[in-house]
Design a protein around this motif. Structure first.
Motif, PDB file in Angstrom:
ATOM      1  N   TYR A   1       0.820  -1.207   0.000  1.00 17.34           N
ATOM      2  CA  TYR A   1       0.000   0.000   0.000  1.00 17.34           C
ATOM      3  C   TYR A   1       0.857   1.261   0.000  1.00 17.34           C
ATOM      4  O   TYR A   1       0.380   2.341   0.335  1.00 17.34           O
ATOM      5  CB  TYR A   1      -0.929  -0.007   1.207  1.00 17.34           C
ATOM      6  CG  TYR A   1      -1.891  -1.161   1.192  1.00 17.34           C
ATOM      7  CD1 TYR A   1      -3.028  -1.108   0.397  1.00 17.34           C
ATOM      8  CD2 TYR A   1      -1.653  -2.306   1.926  1.00 17.34           C
ATOM      9  CE1 TYR A   1      -3.897  -2.177   0.344  1.00 17.34           C
ATOM     10  CE2 TYR A   1      -2.524  -3.383   1.871  1.00 17.34           C
ATOM     11  CZ  TYR A   1      -3.642  -3.309   1.085  1.00 17.34           C
ATOM     12  OH  TYR A   1      -4.505  -4.357   1.027  1.00 17.34           O
ATOM     13  N   ASN A   2       2.120   1.107  -0.350  1.00 16.63           N
ATOM     14  CA  ASN A   2       3.055   2.240  -0.396  1.00 16.63           C
ATOM     15  C   ASN A   2       3.195   2.959   0.939  1.00 16.63           C
ATOM     16  O   ASN A   2       3.427   4.165   0.977  1.00 16.63           O
ATOM     17  CB  ASN A   2       2.634   3.258  -1.448  1.00 16.63           C
ATOM     18  CG  ASN A   2       2.955   2.769  -2.833  1.00 16.63           C
ATOM     19  OD1 ASN A   2       3.842   1.927  -2.995  1.00 16.63           O
ATOM     20  ND2 ASN A   2       2.267   3.278  -3.821  1.00 16.63           N
ATOM     21  N   LEU A   3       3.018   2.228   2.024  1.00 11.21           N
ATOM     22  CA  LEU A   3       3.145   2.876   3.332  1.00 11.21           C
ATOM     23  C   LEU A   3       4.609   2.818   3.778  1.00 11.21           C
ATOM     24  O   LEU A   3       4.954   2.100   4.700  1.00 11.21           O
ATOM     25  CB  LEU A   3       2.236   2.190   4.359  1.00 11.21           C
ATOM     26  CG  LEU A   3       0.747   2.301   4.072  1.00 11.21           C
ATOM     27  CD1 LEU A   3      -0.041   1.337   4.924  1.00 11.21           C
ATOM     28  CD2 LEU A   3       0.289   3.714   4.323  1.00 11.21           C
ATOM     29  N   TYR A   4       5.438   3.570   3.094  1.00 15.44           N
ATOM     30  CA  TYR A   4       6.880   3.493   3.357  1.00 15.44           C
ATOM     31  C   TYR A   4       7.231   3.979   4.750  1.00 15.44           C
ATOM     32  O   TYR A   4       8.142   3.475   5.386  1.00 15.44           O
ATOM     33  CB  TYR A   4       7.643   4.295   2.313  1.00 15.44           C
ATOM     34  CG  TYR A   4       7.662   3.605   0.982  1.00 15.44           C
ATOM     35  CD1 TYR A   4       8.631   2.653   0.702  1.00 15.44           C
ATOM     36  CD2 TYR A   4       6.701   3.870   0.031  1.00 15.44           C
ATOM     37  CE1 TYR A   4       8.650   1.994  -0.501  1.00 15.44           C
ATOM     38  CE2 TYR A   4       6.702   3.211  -1.184  1.00 15.44           C
ATOM     39  CZ  TYR A   4       7.675   2.278  -1.448  1.00 15.44           C
ATOM     40  OH  TYR A   4       7.683   1.608  -2.636  1.00 15.44           O
TER      41      TYR A   4
ATOM     42  N   ILE B   1      13.098   5.265  -1.664  1.00 19.19           N
ATOM     43  CA  ILE B   1      12.058   6.282  -1.544  1.00 19.19           C
ATOM     44  C   ILE B   1      12.530   7.409  -0.643  1.00 19.19           C
ATOM     45  O   ILE B   1      12.240   8.567  -0.879  1.00 19.19           O
ATOM     46  CB  ILE B   1      10.764   5.646  -0.984  1.00 19.19           C
ATOM     47  CG1 ILE B   1      10.232   4.596  -1.956  1.00 19.19           C
ATOM     48  CG2 ILE B   1       9.707   6.701  -0.722  1.00 19.19           C
ATOM     49  CD1 ILE B   1       9.895   5.106  -3.332  1.00 19.19           C
TER      50      ILE B   1
ATOM     51  N   GLY C   1       5.912   0.373  -9.826  1.00 16.47           N
ATOM     52  CA  GLY C   1       5.997   1.323  -8.731  1.00 16.47           C
ATOM     53  C   GLY C   1       7.228   2.206  -8.816  1.00 16.47           C
ATOM     54  O   GLY C   1       7.673   2.771  -7.821  1.00 16.47           O
TER      55      GLY C   1
ATOM     56  N   ASN D   1       7.396   7.331  -9.920  1.00 21.09           N
ATOM     57  CA  ASN D   1       7.853   8.548  -9.247  1.00 21.09           C
ATOM     58  C   ASN D   1       9.365   8.666  -9.260  1.00 21.09           C
ATOM     59  O   ASN D   1       9.909   9.762  -9.220  1.00 21.09           O
ATOM     60  CB  ASN D   1       7.349   8.572  -7.806  1.00 21.09           C
ATOM     61  CG  ASN D   1       5.878   8.880  -7.745  1.00 21.09           C
ATOM     62  OD1 ASN D   1       5.349   9.519  -8.642  1.00 21.09           O
ATOM     63  ND2 ASN D   1       5.215   8.410  -6.712  1.00 21.09           N
TER      64      ASN D   1
ATOM     65  N   VAL E   1      10.482  10.112 -12.480  1.00 21.36           N
ATOM     66  CA  VAL E   1      10.282  11.559 -12.482  1.00 21.36           C
ATOM     67  C   VAL E   1      11.488  12.248 -11.850  1.00 21.36           C
ATOM     68  O   VAL E   1      11.956  13.280 -12.319  1.00 21.36           O
ATOM     69  CB  VAL E   1       8.981  11.911 -11.725  1.00 21.36           C
ATOM     70  CG1 VAL E   1       8.850  13.417 -11.580  1.00 21.36           C
ATOM     71  CG2 VAL E   1       7.780  11.360 -12.458  1.00 21.36           C
TER      72      VAL E   1
END
Lengths: 487, 267
Positions: free
Chosen positions: A214-217, A251, A342, A345, A348
């Motif tokens: 859930y991308n909860l880094y 990240i 994923g 980003n 980018v």
């Protein structure tokens, strides 16, 4: 080894089962024997071997074999038996009845071991997942986890860690991972209290996976930094941990550490785990690009990965040339791939690196160039390209990316003469870091030469040696298959 | 309706009225009362109990915290912003399945991104960014913050400054002003490395001052090592002195000794 004898005495079941399913049943019974001896003698390695052997049988399982095995391992009619067999699809009523009937007459009245019960859960769960019967699998997994909470035996740890894995997998396959997060946390706590290190390791990875899904880094990093760490017990779990760690660090912009973790994960992963290694390589490529390195061509040419790494290869190419237009077109063309991985980003973030590389190329090629030309060469699309270029160059100079001086009145960038690098301390430093790396590698290799405990105390008997060798062979053979399943 | 809920709603109406009047003292006062009252509801995070009024309560609580965040921007209190935002966040993440999306959500998220950028917490900025869906990234409020970060990293500072005019929401302006200060320091830092000298008028323009005097004051206060003479600003003094030609003997000795020790261990 009483069990071996017992099994040989088992007559061939009278009902017409095919040869393969019969031999599968036989193998399963052998594994059960292994688990029993392991449980009685408290030898965890036997149980580990049992789990490995099971993975080899995985493709051959079917429900009638499992029914037969359940009635062999657990007393038919007992609580555990009814509970577990309820999860199996009842496709073959008749045959099953015969099977249970024959087995129940022969089944010796024995004390049901918790290890065997848990093992039955595991086999049934694996079977259900393979049959894509996910709702039953979820129910079965949850029931087994509830049962596990009440068992505190070190010999169960190996089996339970596998169960945790499939528990999480069954929920992931139905994309309900968020549901079990608090359960996993509770299990992790229990494992920590019981000093079940393998369980902790597995659960920590499952939790990290859960969060990263859930991308909860943020939460993942908080958990990771606070969870107890110890020497890894399972190579697979350690690889996964490194991969998750690498992702988190990427990240959070700690690229150097991230690169180290990701590359190590890719190297340590077994050859068979292709999907996992491809993932590691994808992330590693991006991280290296963000660090300003250009990965070698061989990275993209690894066997079986060419196709998967193709978008990343094109991306690398764009960064290497420093062409913003090309970079944009690549990023757009493969945006669906990057989104899926994923890494969108992250690509980018790369824009900035593309500009830097382009700028460096310009500064090397020209001793003096007008800022308007710089803007044109970099293909900055902005309303005021010259002013933008000036700021960008100024920042690049400050960050040490290019060695130049700006002249505002005339609008020039003047590159400084590149000095003789050998007159500085630079080579010395480079040598030092390489030597340090080699020495460190040697030391770690020495440290990695571990010996099993007690090996110096008792000389192994001929039988033990035979068994050990056999085990090693099996290990080599099955480890690949197991990894294949896992990733 | 539940009397407790009515009480909160009434209080919240008064709070909103005060916020429109820009009566910040009353707002702060009412807000703390509201927060205390909210603790009485069991359907709110972290309990998330399924009470009959759960949806209503959650929506109301979310609304209150959203206004709290806006209030903190208006009072220019970054710490309060962070606190209120973290209280609000579970409503966006964990309760998202049960509530319809709030119209304020993207504005608030964009503001938070901007705050992280202003405080130079880039790692957290990217962590937050990962949580956003691709539709969220297309939203002008979020996109604004993302583009700002990119320009900031590249060094295209004038793009950062011109973004102030295109701010998608009035509350963004406060953070944009803060960002302008950060940008000025960045430009100053870059200039002293990139230029030998700048004419005063150019320097004034670059550092975004309206008068020469402001520039002179700024130099005196923040960069005393810059020199002003002949109508130019010289950065010569800020440059590093010529590279040291000395051999770093102590370091070399240390390294060689450590090699010797390691080699001895191997042989």
């Amino acid at each position: 080894m009483t069990n071996d004898v017992e099994m040989k005495e088992n007559p061939v079941p009278s009902n017409p089962t095919t040869l393969t399913s019969h031999s599968t049943l036989h193998d399963l019974k052998e594994i059960a024997g292994l688990i029993e001896t392991g449980a009685y003698s408290r030898e965890v390695r036997r149980i580990m071997r049992a789990v490995r052997l099971t993975m080899a049988l995985r493709r051959k399982l079917n429900s009638s074999v499992l029914f037969a095995f359940l009635s062999f391992a657990l007393t038919p009619g007992s609580d555990a038996y009814t509970r577990i067999s309820a999860y199996l699809p009842k496709e073959d009523e008749h045959e099953m009845e015969v099977d249970t009937a024959t087995s129940s007459t022969q089944a010796p009245v024995k004390h049901p071991l918790p290890e065997l019960e848990i093992y039955c859960y595991l086999v049934v769960l694996i079977f259900l997942i393979d049959q894509k019967n996910y709702s039953e699998a979820k129910a079965c997994a949850s029931a087994s986890i509830a049962r596990l909470r009440n068992i505190n035996r070190r010999t169960v740890d190996v089996l339970s860690s596998r169960l945790y894995f499939y528990y999480s997998l069954s929920y992931e396959l139905t994309s309900d991972l968020a549901e079990i997060r608090s359960d996993l946390l509770a299990l992790h706590r229990i494992a920590t209290l019981r000093q079940d290190e393998l369980g902790q390791e597995t659960l920590l990875n499952l939790l990290l996976r859960n969060y990263l899904h859930y991308n909860l880094y943020d939460q993942a990093e908080k958990l990771r930094s606070k969870a107890p760490r110890f020497e890894a017990h399972s190579n697979q779990q350690f690889c996964r941990y490194l991969f998750y760690l690498g992702k988190i660090r990427t990240i959070q912009l700690e690229y150097t550490d991230a690169k180290e973790s990701l590359l190590q994960a890719a190297r340590k992963a077994p050859v068979a785990a292709l999907g996992f290694r491809v993932q590691c390589n994808k992330w590693a490529v991006i991280v290296r690009l963000l660090l300003g390195e250009i990965p070698e061509r061989t990275v993209f040419m690894q066997k079986g990965m060419e196709k998967a790494l193709r978008p990343y290869f094109e991306l690398t190419n764009a960064v290497r040339i420093g062409d913003l237009e090309l970079f944009k077109s690549v990023a757009e063309r493969f945006s669906s791939t990057f989104n899926k991985d994923g890494t969108h980003n992250l690509t980018v973030r790369l824009r900035h690196n593309v500009i830097r590389t382009g700028l460096r190329n310009i500064s090397i090629s020209y001793s003096r160039i007008s800022l308007a030309d710089v803007a044109e060469k970099l293909r900055l699309d902005s309303p005021n390209p010259v002013a933008d270029a000036e700021c960008i160059v100024a920042k690049a100079i400050r960050d040490g990316a290019v060695d130049a001086i700006l002249n505002h009145t005339d609008g020039w960038m003047v590159s400084k003469e590149t000095g003789d690098i050998y007159s500085t301390n630079e080579p010395q430093m480079a040598f030092n870091s390489r030597i340090a790396f080699c020495l460190n590698m040697h030391n770690e290799a020495v440290r990695a030469l571990r010996f099993p405990p007690n090996s110096h105390k008792e000389k192994e008997s001929a039988e033990n040696r035979r068994e050990r060798q056999q085990q090693e062979q099996e290990l080599a053979k099955h480890i690949a298959e197991e990894d294949d399943d896992e990733f | 309706m539940d009397p407790k809920l009515t009480e909160v709603s009434q209080l919240f109406e008064r709070f909103k009225a005060a916020l429109v009047r820009n009566d910040f003292d009353t707002c702060a006062n009412l807000l703390s009362q509201l927060k205390v009252l909210l603790t009485g509801f069991r359907s709110l995070p972290p309990l998330f109990e399924d009470t009959p009024n759960a949806i209503h309560e959650l929506t109301l609580a979310r609304d209150i915290y959203e206004h709290a965040v806006i209030l903190s921007v208006k009072t220019e209190d970054q710490d309060a912003f962070e606190r209120d935002f973290f209280q609000l966040k579970p409503y966006y993440t964990d309760a998202s399945g049960r509530l319809p999306q709030s119209p304020q959500e993207y504005i608030i998220l964009g503001l938070n991104l901007l705050r992280l950028l202003v405080q130079n917490r880039i790692a957290e900025f990217h962590t937050e960014l990962e949580l956003l869906s691709s539709t969220a990234l297309e939203n002008p409020c979020i996109k604004h913050a993302v583009e700002l970060e990119q320009s900031f990293m590249e060094g295209a500072y004038n793009r950062v400054l011109s973004a102030r005019q295109t701010a998608p929401h009035e509350s963004f302006v406060y953070f944009m002003d803060l960002l302008a200060k950060t940008v000025r320091d960045e430009i100053g830092g870059c200039s002293e490395k990139a230029y030998d000298y700048l004419s005063i008028s150019d320097a004034r323009q670059m550092l975004l001052f309206s008068s020469d005097k402001e520039l002179a004051d700024y130099i005196k206060e923040d960069h005393p090592e810059w020199e002003i003479k002949d109508g130019c600003v010289f950065f010569q003094k800020a440059k590093e002195t010529a590279p040291c030609k000395e051999i770093p003997s102590l370091q070399l000795i240390n390294q060689t000794l450590s090699y010797a020790r390691e080699l001895e261990r191997i042989v």
